[in-house]
Design an enzyme around this catalytic site. Structure first.
Site, PDB file in Angstrom:
ATOM      1  N   SER A 108       3.879 -12.716  -1.972  1.00 34.59           N
ATOM      2  CA  SER A 108       2.996 -12.677  -0.801  1.00 34.59           C
ATOM      3  C   SER A 108       3.606 -13.268   0.462  1.00 34.59           C
ATOM      4  O   SER A 108       3.078 -13.063   1.562  1.00 34.59           O
ATOM      5  CB  SER A 108       1.684 -13.406  -1.103  1.00 34.59           C
ATOM      6  OG  SER A 108       0.922 -12.673  -2.025  1.00 34.59           O
ATOM      7  N   TYR A 156       4.348  -1.300  -0.479  1.00 34.35           N
ATOM      8  CA  TYR A 156       3.787  -2.639  -0.669  1.00 34.35           C
ATOM      9  C   TYR A 156       4.397  -3.355  -1.867  1.00 34.35           C
ATOM     10  O   TYR A 156       4.766  -4.533  -1.793  1.00 34.35           O
ATOM     11  CB  TYR A 156       2.272  -2.530  -0.804  1.00 34.35           C
ATOM     12  CG  TYR A 156       1.567  -3.838  -1.053  1.00 34.35           C
ATOM     13  CD1 TYR A 156       1.431  -4.779  -0.026  1.00 34.35           C
ATOM     14  CD2 TYR A 156       1.034  -4.149  -2.289  1.00 34.35           C
ATOM     15  CE1 TYR A 156       0.781  -5.978  -0.251  1.00 34.35           C
ATOM     16  CE2 TYR A 156       0.377  -5.345  -2.522  1.00 34.35           C
ATOM     17  CZ  TYR A 156       0.257  -6.264  -1.502  1.00 34.35           C
ATOM     18  OH  TYR A 156      -0.392  -7.460  -1.724  1.00 34.35           O
ATOM     19  N   LYS A 208       4.153 -10.867   3.161  1.00 36.52           N
ATOM     20  CA  LYS A 208       3.081 -10.394   4.048  1.00 36.52           C
ATOM     21  C   LYS A 208       3.259 -10.900   5.478  1.00 36.52           C
ATOM     22  O   LYS A 208       2.841 -10.245   6.437  1.00 36.52           O
ATOM     23  CB  LYS A 208       1.715 -10.857   3.514  1.00 36.52           C
ATOM     24  CG  LYS A 208       1.338 -10.220   2.183  1.00 36.52           C
ATOM     25  CD  LYS A 208       0.102 -10.894   1.592  1.00 36.52           C
ATOM     26  CE  LYS A 208      -0.255 -10.291   0.243  1.00 36.52           C
ATOM     27  NZ  LYS A 208      -1.335 -11.047  -0.429  1.00 36.52           N
ATOM     28  N   VAL A 221       3.121 -15.951  -5.276  1.00 34.15           N
ATOM     29  CA  VAL A 221       2.871 -16.216  -6.685  1.00 34.15           C
ATOM     30  C   VAL A 221       4.183 -16.437  -7.457  1.00 34.15           C
ATOM     31  O   VAL A 221       4.171 -16.885  -8.604  1.00 34.15           O
ATOM     32  CB  VAL A 221       2.020 -15.068  -7.274  1.00 34.15           C
ATOM     33  CG1 VAL A 221       2.880 -13.852  -7.570  1.00 34.15           C
ATOM     34  CG2 VAL A 221       1.264 -15.507  -8.512  1.00 34.15           C
ATOM     35  N   TYR A 276      -4.968 -18.660   0.325  1.00 34.05           N
ATOM     36  CA  TYR A 276      -6.132 -18.225  -0.456  1.00 34.05           C
ATOM     37  C   TYR A 276      -7.251 -19.235  -0.302  1.00 34.05           C
ATOM     38  O   TYR A 276      -7.646 -19.573   0.801  1.00 34.05           O
ATOM     39  CB  TYR A 276      -5.749 -18.031  -1.931  1.00 34.05           C
ATOM     40  CG  TYR A 276      -4.583 -17.122  -2.086  1.00 34.05           C
ATOM     41  CD1 TYR A 276      -4.703 -15.758  -1.759  1.00 34.05           C
ATOM     42  CD2 TYR A 276      -3.344 -17.580  -2.516  1.00 34.05           C
ATOM     43  CE1 TYR A 276      -3.630 -14.904  -1.876  1.00 34.05           C
ATOM     44  CE2 TYR A 276      -2.267 -16.722  -2.644  1.00 34.05           C
ATOM     45  CZ  TYR A 276      -2.416 -15.395  -2.323  1.00 34.05           C
ATOM     46  OH  TYR A 276      -1.354 -14.566  -2.431  1.00 34.05           O
TER      47      TYR A 276
END
Lengths: 304, 304, 304, 304
Positions: free
Chosen positions: D64, D189, D67, D258, D240
């Site tokens: 992530s 992605y 991103k 992660v 998160y």
């Protein structure tokens, strides 16, 4: 000819020997003290005949079963204007009922979940001169039994601990869907839930739903259409998250209460009531469900 | 050297000529009567210097800004035990905040949304001998200004119309996350929100968040860690659904109120307060946001 | 003796002169081209007698009506193990059905919402050697009509635009409640929905639900209990957010499709099907609902 | 003068002796095989100086963290038109992120949750001639390191098991907020997430966020405002359900993955990256969080 008495006797023999009787509701002291071995059942045919077994004359706290009676009284008073303030669709899980009420901007999904019943209570508080006395009189009248009364201790207990209902009523108020004060409406609501009635009395009260809206006595008469509406609502919304299961297992329009009572009707045939205090995990009477399932199986009488 | 006074003057000139000043909150009469042309701003540096412009000495209803002050007082009283009863994460949309509270079983997402602030109020009601008087004294003490007071009309108005807060408090109570009575807690809560303070007084109160927890006066001192915690919470949770936008546009930990006030701090540098009664659609002061954005742009001082 | 033909003729006369026929579904080109003036109705009594009016022999896209047929086939194949993978309770609003599926960790609320029907499709893809061919053969067998077929253009259209169904299937897969590949299951699902059947054929297919599980032909027989289960599910879950309304207005277990069809049964009495392509805002056939309401009113035959 | 190397050494000594290193992500085989004792850290000052400790040159799956890099590339390509398709506000719990996406009609809450990052991927697939090659080139360019590459096994693994991402992409598509095919967008992605980079390379890539948008090399330059926007988003949305906690404990804009990596920046001061594969229950690197907390404590450098 169906031998109803023999069938009730068979059911009684079957269910009273069940070892797992479910769990008594304990959230208010008055309910938790009830003997878990109580079991009663009362059947009233359209013809007028009655059959009973067990503790059918013992009063218990009818709790949510009262929501059907206030709905009937409200419909007889203000007719279909009720539906401007709530819907008639099933609600799914009760655990998030405030979320649903917030999401749908203060319009309860149906009159048998708490938020909907609180709006019905609000309508009666507006309509009636002495709401608590007048509603009690109505229940006494439709059953022809003036001994029915509120249990004030139960009402008081719920007033002191019913925070979720206060939350719902205030949320309704914030959406302008409560016209009287929260305290006045919930005082009425907690009293209606505290009504003590026996299976025999409940079956008499529900007679009108089996009898096209015509009560035992010449009071509170509903139109045929209103009786049909209430039966349809009980069928789709009467058992919290077990509406689908009850429709299948029992196949009758009905309503349960946390006191262990269940009332049901088969249009044009009979009204029936059962009481067994232990609840299943969904909050409906465990042996009551079983008894009604056996009843419709043995009599072959259900909507299906 | 930054010429703060010149910058405040420039901002004042800019924002007061904006034609769209936003919408005054009208849900209680006392707020709706405020002059939409009011604008004030007050800056207090760590060095002690102060700068002001416009209506910086005029009192207004601080509303949700008070949540930071009760949080500070509660932290100084009971420390991190607060976090056993609520979380410190952003909450997203306020329109469904009861849904969130229900879903998360009575644990508010943070102390700056209503449900969280109500739990903080509950903590203070438990801790303080005379909650309303003691909290007022605390605010007077940390600002060194005994003229600060509650607006009893505003408090009374909110008590009569704050149904959503009653819903939240009762829902908290149903989850055992409110230890005092709903009425006692909300009476305190509505009073804290009704506090009338000027930009000048607010900037003094928020001085401790810029100053490592040390207040102007020797009262209510927070630890460095506690001050950092509150700044972090303001940064991520202080602006309802505009927390992300405010972090970007302004880049300061802060808190807005529906009365049109915004308070903010830049750790180790300054506390600042602005007041302009008109709100943007997200419920934050429209010109206040603009003024702070210009301030951090012109001074080049922000957390980024 | 009820004169069913006269009643169908009356209904035909009534509904065909309604000026507001609802809105044709337009989300796939093949559906949008249907003549909005189409209207057909077919009744099949348990005795074997049949009555029809209007376009009762014209095929149309049965869409969600197919969910009842796959459910019946799956129950005849794997029995009650179905309920390990889904529930039988009403679902409320379809607009947030993925939220519900996520909240309930991949367990669909019932087999008649899309996510539940996709799990049923998954079961059949596992059970059947040639899923699409075998299911088509099943439908041909229970109706005794080998002319029934899929509309491959409709199936292809839905495959290209059914993103919400792909979302549901993938969400099911992420919760391990889909055993075959998303593509295989949805290929089957889009084909079942594309079935073209006439009112006459649908009434024959639904005959088993009125006839204690026994089909017209000696195939696919359900037990009495299974037929009762399906009727109960249709009654509580067959009409999206109008289940309560349909139970009241019509009082029959039934299922609607976005192609404008509705199928229903009255246990021990008849199966019935109606088609009128225009939909009401809830997505059910506008004139179809009206026709069935008039039918149960005029025949005085309903579950109530 | 801060002795950064000594501080990194101290942190290394502290965290590597922690007995509870968290749990390695196991949902794809390639991630589960990583040695849980890995720990690396890399610091890059605005001045150009670099400091490192442990496995700072070992590549790992950035997941992530990518991103932020796609967001930066998309902003450099299409500017603020991004915000027509998503919001910039925190999202709360990730466990119900599809519910949120459905409720908000296909508008992701921010670009750092999966649904938002998928929309960013969609934008790049539209903008770039060879999306995967061009994005890889961009990452190589801004770091000046052509050895960076995708891990095709990881990408393939996620393609085969990323059902929740397929659900999100299809839901976006159903709301017309995905312009390319689901397969094309997710192929991109899953590749971006599979990027293998070392702490050293990540710190170089994040240098632009500390350096007012100016990269190490003369490519992909962001405006000052864009860099500030991305820092604000990382601060409020990067962790998160631990965004608030991270803001407090660490006090830096950052993003976790992660794979056990965390990247962060302190505007005008430094970029920093840490890697420790074990995760805490919220899905963020357990020792990575601890290391950054110690870093900001020991250096006294944070946004607060």
């Amino acid at each position: 000819m169906i031998d109803y008495q023999a069938i009730l006797n068979t059911i009684y023999a079957n269910v009273t020997q069940e070892s797992d009787k479910g769990e008594i509701a304990t959230y208010i002291p008055e309910l938790s003290g009830v003997d878990p071995n109580r079991f009663g059942m009362h059947l009233k045919l359209i013809s007028g005949e009655e059959f009973a077994v067990g503790d059918s004359e013992v009063g218990f706290s009818i709790q949510s079963i009262s929501k059907v009676l206030t709905l009937a009284m409200a419909m007889s008073q203000v007719g279909s204007t009720i539906w401007e303030r709530m819907d008639v669709e099933p609600s799914g899980n009760p655990f998030n009922h405030l979320s649903l009420l917030e999401l749908e901007e203060g319009i309860p999904r149906n009159p048998l979940i708490n938020s909907g019943a609180i709006v019905i209570a609000d309508i009666l508080v507006t309509q009636l001169k002495n709401p608590k006395a007048d509603f009690l009189k109505y229940v006494q009248d439709i059953t022809g039994d003036s001994s029915i009364s509120y249990n004030l201790k139960v009402a008081q207990s719920e007033k002191e601990t019913g925070f979720n209902n206060y939350a719902a009523a205030n949320l309704l108020k914030s959406f302008d869907n409560l016209h009287n004060s929260v305290d006045d409406v919930l005082d009425f609501y907690f009293h209606q839930c505290s009504l003590e009635m026996s299976c025999s009395q409940i079956a008499k009260a529900f007679f009108m739903f089996a009898n096209k809206g015509v009560c035992l006595r010449d009071v509170g008469r509903l139109t045929k259409t209103q009786a049909k509406r209430i039966n349809a609502i009980m069928l789709t919304c009467g058992f919290y998250d077990e509406a689908g299961e009850f429709a299948f297992e029992v196949g009758l329009p009905g309503k349960s209460g946390v006191g262990g009572g269940i009332a049901a009707s088969l249009p044009h045939e009979f009204s029936i009531s059962v009481w067994a205090p232990g609840l299943n995990p969904q909050g409906n009477s465990k042996l009551g469900m079983l008894a009604l399932e056996q009843f419709t199986t043995l009599t072959k009488q259900s909507i299906f």
